[in-house]
Design an enzyme around this catalytic site. Structure first.
Site, PDB file in Angstrom:
ATOM      1  N   HIS A 192       0.798  -1.237   0.000  1.00 26.76           N
ATOM      2  CA  HIS A 192       0.000   0.000   0.000  1.00 26.76           C
ATOM      3  C   HIS A 192       0.826   1.279   0.000  1.00 26.76           C
ATOM      4  O   HIS A 192       0.274   2.371  -0.088  1.00 26.76           O
ATOM      5  CB  HIS A 192      -0.941   0.024   1.209  1.00 26.76           C
ATOM      6  CG  HIS A 192      -0.212   0.320   2.494  1.00 26.76           C
ATOM      7  ND1 HIS A 192       0.492  -0.642   3.166  1.00 26.76           N
ATOM      8  CD2 HIS A 192      -0.053   1.462   3.195  1.00 26.76           C
ATOM      9  CE1 HIS A 192       1.041  -0.100   4.239  1.00 26.76           C
ATOM     10  NE2 HIS A 192       0.727   1.176   4.281  1.00 26.76           N
TER      11      HIS A 192
HETATM   12  C1  UD1 Z   1      -2.020   5.334   6.050  1.00 22.62           C
HETATM   13  C2  UD1 Z   1      -0.700   5.826   6.638  1.00 22.62           C
HETATM   14  C3  UD1 Z   1       0.378   4.769   6.472  1.00 22.62           C
HETATM   15  C4  UD1 Z   1      -0.073   3.444   7.041  1.00 22.62           C
HETATM   16  C5  UD1 Z   1      -1.406   3.065   6.418  1.00 22.62           C
HETATM   17  C6  UD1 Z   1      -1.938   1.773   6.979  1.00 22.62           C
HETATM   18  C7  UD1 Z   1      -0.270   8.248   6.526  1.00 22.62           C
HETATM   19  C8  UD1 Z   1       0.516   9.286   5.847  1.00 22.62           C
HETATM   20  N1  UD1 Z   1      -0.222   7.030   5.978  1.00 22.62           N
HETATM   21  O1  UD1 Z   1      -1.814   5.170   4.644  1.00 22.62           O
HETATM   22  O2  UD1 Z   1       1.545   5.168   7.147  1.00 22.62           O
HETATM   23  O3  UD1 Z   1       0.890   2.462   6.783  1.00 22.62           O
HETATM   24  O4  UD1 Z   1      -2.357   4.114   6.662  1.00 22.62           O
HETATM   25  O5  UD1 Z   1      -3.065   1.352   6.295  1.00 22.62           O
HETATM   26  O6  UD1 Z   1      -0.896   8.508   7.531  1.00 22.62           O
HETATM   27  N2  UD1 Z   1      -9.248   4.718   2.035  1.00 22.62           N
HETATM   28  C9  UD1 Z   1     -10.451   4.058   2.046  1.00 22.62           C
HETATM   29  N3  UD1 Z   1     -10.985   3.711   3.251  1.00 22.62           N
HETATM   30  C10 UD1 Z   1     -10.378   3.989   4.422  1.00 22.62           C
HETATM   31  C11 UD1 Z   1      -9.172   4.669   4.417  1.00 22.62           C
HETATM   32  C12 UD1 Z   1      -8.613   5.027   3.220  1.00 22.62           C
HETATM   33  O7  UD1 Z   1     -11.027   3.775   0.997  1.00 22.62           O
HETATM   34  O8  UD1 Z   1     -10.918   3.631   5.485  1.00 22.62           O
HETATM   35  C13 UD1 Z   1      -8.631   5.080   0.741  1.00 22.62           C
HETATM   36  C14 UD1 Z   1      -8.951   6.484   0.325  1.00 22.62           C
HETATM   37  O9  UD1 Z   1      -9.145   6.472  -1.055  1.00 22.62           O
HETATM   38  C15 UD1 Z   1      -7.665   7.226   0.640  1.00 22.62           C
HETATM   39  C16 UD1 Z   1      -6.609   6.161   0.479  1.00 22.62           C
HETATM   40  O10 UD1 Z   1      -7.245   4.944   0.846  1.00 22.62           O
HETATM   41  O11 UD1 Z   1      -7.501   8.316  -0.173  1.00 22.62           O
HETATM   42  C17 UD1 Z   1      -5.397   6.367   1.337  1.00 22.62           C
HETATM   43  O12 UD1 Z   1      -5.757   6.553   2.705  1.00 22.62           O
HETATM   44  P1  UD1 Z   1      -4.822   7.423   3.687  1.00 22.62           P
HETATM   45  O13 UD1 Z   1      -5.350   7.382   5.071  1.00 22.62           O
HETATM   46  O14 UD1 Z   1      -4.572   8.749   3.076  1.00 22.62           O
HETATM   47  O15 UD1 Z   1      -3.417   6.689   3.625  1.00 22.62           O
HETATM   48  P2  UD1 Z   1      -3.045   5.133   3.648  1.00 22.62           P
HETATM   49  O16 UD1 Z   1      -2.499   4.759   2.319  1.00 22.62           O
HETATM   50  O17 UD1 Z   1      -4.151   4.305   4.193  1.00 22.62           O
END
Ligand code: UD1
Length: 363
Positions: free
Chosen positions: A207
């Site tokens: 991821h």
């Molecule tokens: C975040 C953390 C990362 C961690 C990871 C674990 C930061 C900078 N990154 O990354 O360090 O390893 O979590 O999973 O804080 N999304 C969903 N549903 C959710 C959450 C996210 O669909 O419940 C999708 C959204 O499209 C979002 C994307 O995932 O834009 C990324 O989510 P985000 O929280 O920005 O970062 P992660 O890649 O999950």
């Protein structure tokens, strides 16, 4: 009575805060502890399932910040958590790990002169292009208590000039949850559900923006999976970010056509531990999985040029693999041929880290 806020936001925070929450609750005359969920992760499979498995209560505050660019997400957390702090005025805020929620809430607290403790302090990948590295450095600079998981973290902090009396080597709190729930994980039926046998598959997680946000990078890795899946089944619980990127780059068909690739939704905590403990090996870019695989003694190939958790290489079963299709294939084939890296469990990865932490704050 000391008021303590425990901050969670994203999936890897939940298994770190659950043991601490339960340990503080053992001292009801000394601590009033509240769980604050920023809502950085909000899908049931990324959040609620973990609360259930980890037997955590509904958070006292849920800030509903959701997804967004780094600036927007971090700013939303800062704005909303400040209101909670002003109303509740805790004596201590504890943040964990390296996600955006960690640095945002730490910043709020320190500006209001509320002491901050950083759980998992001192880890460094030395790659500022990773958002997590920026979050780690910033959080450590402003925290009053630096709670470290391993001696290399202490060394990093000392080299950066942090005073020794702020640094506490407490151990790896994620392992507290693992130790507590290992027996539940063993009872999971996930292998039957997806129809694979123990030792008969490799487990994948992926991821990191550096691996999935560019088409070329993602293809490099998927091409390797294609080849490896000719020799071993691949079980891949897929993160929402990765699903989104695969769709964006039109790679859905490619993934679907790999017939030995078992694509499944993000797994709950027990199911995922079960998948780890029974895997022949693990391919990942996660931080926490490097640690959990070391605890389980399962070989782990980390698809990154660096790690903030080098102890998993020095002492554990982890190894870094260059982000080239051929390197990934070669490393996997070595394991399939029986060349397995052995390791040991590092000091204080023993299930008692929460106890050590709470004793610090009792005194
Ligand atoms: C975040 C953390 C990362 C961690 C990871 C674990 C930061 C900078 N990154 O990354 O360090 O390893 O979590 O999973 O804080 N999304 C969903 N549903 C959710 C959450 C996210 O669909 O419940 C999708 C959204 O499209 C979002 C994307 O995932 O834009 C990324 O989510 P985000 O929280 O920005 O970062 P992660 O890649 O999950």
């Amino acid at each position: 009575m000391k008021k303590v806020h425990l901050i969670v936001g994203a999936r890897p925070n939940f298994m770190k805060m659950a043991p601490l929450y339960k340990e503080f609750k053992k001292y009801p005359d000394e601590f009033e502890v509240k769980l604050i969920h920023t809502g950085q992760h909000y899908d049931e499979r990324m959040s609620k399932f973990f609360f259930n498995d980890l037997q955590m209560p509904v958070p006292d505050e849920y800030l509903e910040v959701g997804s967004g660019t780094h600036g927007k997400q971090t700013a939303r957390i800062i704005e909303r958590y400040e209101e909670v702090l002003l109303a509740d005025k805790p004596n201590l805020v504890i943040v964990a790990g390296d996600v955006n929620s960690t640095v945002a809430c730490a910043l709020d607290a320190v500006k209001l002169h509320i002491p901050v403790a950083h759980l998992e302090a001192g880890l460094r990948s030395f790659a500022k292009t990773m958002p997590e590295e920026v979050n780690r450095i910033m959080t450590d600079v402003i925290s009053d208590y630096l709670l470290t998981p391993s001696p290399d973290a202490d060394e990093n902090l000392i080299k950066e000039g942090k005073p020794k009396d702020k640094i506490y080597f407490v151990g790896n709190i994620m392992i507290d949850s693992l130790v507590q729930y290992k027996h539940k994980a063993k009872e999971s039926k996930i292998l039957d559900e997806i129809n694979v046998a123990p030792q008969d598959y490799a487990l994948i997680t992926l991821h990191r923006p550096s691996n999935v946000d560019s088409e070329a990078g993602l293809l490099t890795i998927l091409n390797a999976f294609e080849e490896i899946s000719k020799d071993v089944k691949l079980v891949f619980p897929i993160h929402p970010r990765t699903t989104k990127q695969i769709e964006l780059f039109g790679l859905k068909e490619k993934v679907k056509n790999m017939k030995n690739l078992y694509l499944i939704p993000p797994a709950g905590y027990y199911d995922f531990l079960n998948l780890q403990m029974n895997a022949k090996f693990i391919l990942t870019d996660s931080g926490g999985i490097q640690e959990e695989s070391t605890y389980f003694g399962v070989p782990c190939l980390t698809l990154r040029p660096n790690t903030e958790r080098p102890i998993t290489i020095w002492e554990g079963t982890n190894q870094l693999v260059k982000l080239e299709t051929s390197d990934i294939i070669r490393a996997a084939k070595k394991i399939i041929a029986g060349d397995l890296k052995k390791g040991k469990i590092p000091k204080y990865w023993d299930g008692h880290t929460a106890e050590r932490i709470v004793q610090i704050f009792r005194s």
